[in-house]
Enzyme design. Sequence first.
Site, PDB file in Angstrom:
ATOM      1  N   THR A  35       0.830  -1.214   0.000  1.00  0.00           N
ATOM      2  CA  THR A  35       0.000   0.000   0.000  1.00  0.00           C
ATOM      3  C   THR A  35       0.865   1.265   0.000  1.00  0.00           C
ATOM      4  O   THR A  35       0.341   2.356  -0.223  1.00  0.00           O
ATOM      5  CB  THR A  35      -0.948   0.047   1.227  1.00  0.00           C
ATOM      6  N   GLY A  36       2.157   1.116   0.224  1.00  0.00           N
ATOM      7  CA  GLY A  36       3.067   2.269   0.158  1.00  0.00           C
ATOM      8  C   GLY A  36       3.499   2.496  -1.290  1.00  0.00           C
ATOM      9  O   GLY A  36       3.222   1.687  -2.173  1.00  0.00           O
ATOM     10  N   ILE A  52       7.211  -7.610   6.731  1.00  0.00           N
ATOM     11  CA  ILE A  52       7.589  -7.818   8.141  1.00  0.00           C
ATOM     12  C   ILE A  52       7.227  -9.220   8.642  1.00  0.00           C
ATOM     13  O   ILE A  52       7.710  -9.649   9.680  1.00  0.00           O
ATOM     14  CB  ILE A  52       6.973  -6.751   9.088  1.00  0.00           C
ATOM     15  N   SER A  77      -4.698  -0.528   6.979  1.00  0.00           N
ATOM     16  CA  SER A  77      -5.331   0.502   7.811  1.00  0.00           C
ATOM     17  C   SER A  77      -6.702   0.964   7.318  1.00  0.00           C
ATOM     18  O   SER A  77      -7.079   2.102   7.565  1.00  0.00           O
ATOM     19  CB  SER A  77      -4.390   1.706   7.934  1.00  0.00           C
ATOM     20  N   ASN A  92      -1.445  -9.686   8.834  1.00  0.00           N
ATOM     21  CA  ASN A  92      -0.402  -8.685   8.541  1.00  0.00           C
ATOM     22  C   ASN A  92      -0.085  -7.844   9.777  1.00  0.00           C
ATOM     23  O   ASN A  92       1.081  -7.615  10.106  1.00  0.00           O
ATOM     24  CB  ASN A  92      -0.855  -7.793   7.379  1.00  0.00           C
ATOM     25  N   TYR A 141      -9.956  -3.608  12.506  1.00  0.00           N
ATOM     26  CA  TYR A 141      -8.776  -2.731  12.419  1.00  0.00           C
ATOM     27  C   TYR A 141      -8.363  -2.269  13.824  1.00  0.00           C
ATOM     28  O   TYR A 141      -7.208  -2.426  14.240  1.00  0.00           O
ATOM     29  CB  TYR A 141      -9.085  -1.529  11.513  1.00  0.00           C
ATOM     30  N   ASP A 285     -19.278   4.668  12.384  1.00  0.00           N
ATOM     31  CA  ASP A 285     -18.762   6.011  12.664  1.00  0.00           C
ATOM     32  C   ASP A 285     -19.344   6.546  13.976  1.00  0.00           C
ATOM     33  O   ASP A 285     -20.540   6.830  14.051  1.00  0.00           O
ATOM     34  CB  ASP A 285     -19.189   6.983  11.551  1.00  0.00           C
TER      35      ASP A 285
HETATM   36  N1  UDP Z   1     -16.618  11.298   5.701  1.00  0.00           N
HETATM   37  C1  UDP Z   1     -17.628  11.787   4.881  1.00  0.00           C
HETATM   38  N2  UDP Z   1     -17.511  11.610   3.528  1.00  0.00           N
HETATM   39  C2  UDP Z   1     -16.415  10.997   2.948  1.00  0.00           C
HETATM   40  C3  UDP Z   1     -15.391  10.513   3.799  1.00  0.00           C
HETATM   41  C4  UDP Z   1     -15.526  10.683   5.178  1.00  0.00           C
HETATM   42  O1  UDP Z   1     -18.629  12.353   5.340  1.00  0.00           O
HETATM   43  O2  UDP Z   1     -16.382  10.860   1.718  1.00  0.00           O
HETATM   44  C5  UDP Z   1     -16.748  11.477   7.165  1.00  0.00           C
HETATM   45  C6  UDP Z   1     -16.736  10.165   7.947  1.00  0.00           C
HETATM   46  O3  UDP Z   1     -18.038   9.639   8.035  1.00  0.00           O
HETATM   47  C7  UDP Z   1     -16.198  10.638   9.313  1.00  0.00           C
HETATM   48  C8  UDP Z   1     -15.252  11.786   8.940  1.00  0.00           C
HETATM   49  O4  UDP Z   1     -15.631  12.198   7.615  1.00  0.00           O
HETATM   50  O5  UDP Z   1     -17.234  11.170  10.094  1.00  0.00           O
HETATM   51  C9  UDP Z   1     -13.786  11.384   8.906  1.00  0.00           C
HETATM   52  O6  UDP Z   1     -13.680  10.190   8.145  1.00  0.00           O
HETATM   53  P1  UDP Z   1     -12.267   9.581   7.730  1.00  0.00           P
HETATM   54  O7  UDP Z   1     -12.545   8.342   6.921  1.00  0.00           O
HETATM   55  O8  UDP Z   1     -11.427  10.651   7.116  1.00  0.00           O
HETATM   56  O9  UDP Z   1     -11.585   9.211   9.114  1.00  0.00           O
HETATM   57  P2  UDP Z   1     -12.088   8.287  10.350  1.00  0.00           P
HETATM   58  O10 UDP Z   1     -12.728   9.240  11.331  1.00  0.00           O
HETATM   59  O11 UDP Z   1     -13.011   7.242   9.825  1.00  0.00           O
HETATM   60  O12 UDP Z   1     -10.800   7.737  10.867  1.00  0.00           O
END
Ligand code: UDP
Length: 329
Positions: A35-36, A52, A77, A92, A141, A285
């Site tokens: 992924t890098g 690794i 991730s 992994n 995760y 979320d």
């Molecule tokens: N989010 C969104 N639209 C997108 C991507 C993310 O509304 O296209 C929202 C997501 O639901 C969360 C916030 O943005 O509330 C941050 O999401 P991200 O995936 O960047 O990071 P996470 O908080 O999941 O680590």
Amino acid sequence: MSILVTGGAGYIGSHAVKGLLDKGYEVVIVDNLETGFESALDSRAKFYKGDIRDNAFLNDMFSKEDVKGVIHFAANSLVGESMTNPLKYFDNNVHGTRVLLSAMLKYDVKHIVFSSTAATYGEPVRIPIDESHPTSPINPYGEAKLMMEKVIDWTSKAHDLTYVSLRYFNVAGAHPSGEIGESHDPETHLIPIILQVPNGQREKLSVFGNDYDTKDGTCIRDYIHIEDLVEAHVLALEYLLAGKKSDIFNLGSGDGYSIYEMIEAAKEATGQEIAYEIADRRPGDPAVLIASNNKAKDVLNWSPKHTDVKDIIKSAWHFHKKYPNGFKG
Ligand code: UDP
């Protein structure tokens, strides 16, 4: 003496590599480039391409290099992917960490800074989240990262090894040069996705839910600039090299921004309109995630410098204008 950075071709790892090199450390990178990106590698560091989980590969690398400490980023991730393919994460991330630790013990490498996550906390029971908040991950995760923390902790109790686990909130932004930045394929993170709109790659952003119990109904997150995050890694490494005890720290700005506030900030940072639509909530979320960062400030003497979220978006924009397709070309 060198510092090994696993995952040094990834988003956070590549910034940490530059941060260490700029401070005068010699750096060895291990990355399998799954992924890098090769283009994110810094030519001042020595690069070993490999996995690794490959014990012989790690032993060969450690036998050639004088590694004094490890900063461990190499991991998958993506929260969504972890829900559909959990074993990839336990293999992994967890098994990979086990193999890395056994090679470290064999070659007498005594310090590890570990890239952990606020996803170890799960659904928050109080805000801001400090390090004593219960850990109850809600996806593989976060579960794998918590397991990795525990594997490292038990290993440190049994052997001559100390660690710092750093639990990140929402990392964003890019290196001031604009030469490296956040690039994932597929991209799922909010700021790069917002910036695809002014970059002409996406007509509009989907806001995942506007019916949360927050001030404007959208999710609130704590965004931390990658440069501040890297600074904390260097301080954590120096803390361990100075002989201090193993510990866990949150890394966040301590401030929360809603998605609508992020869209407003992106409008100001780019000088362009950001079209959006309201979409369904994204499963898993939490409504609000905000760090208490007092412990990192007190113990590591860390002080985040980019406290205005517009600075974070501006630095990401600098990178995305240069590399509209990330590192894909
Ligand atoms: N989010 C969104 N639209 C997108 C991507 C993310 O509304 O296209 C929202 C997501 O639901 C969360 C916030 O943005 O509330 C941050 O999401 P991200 O995936 O960047 O990071 P996470 O908080 O999941 O680590």
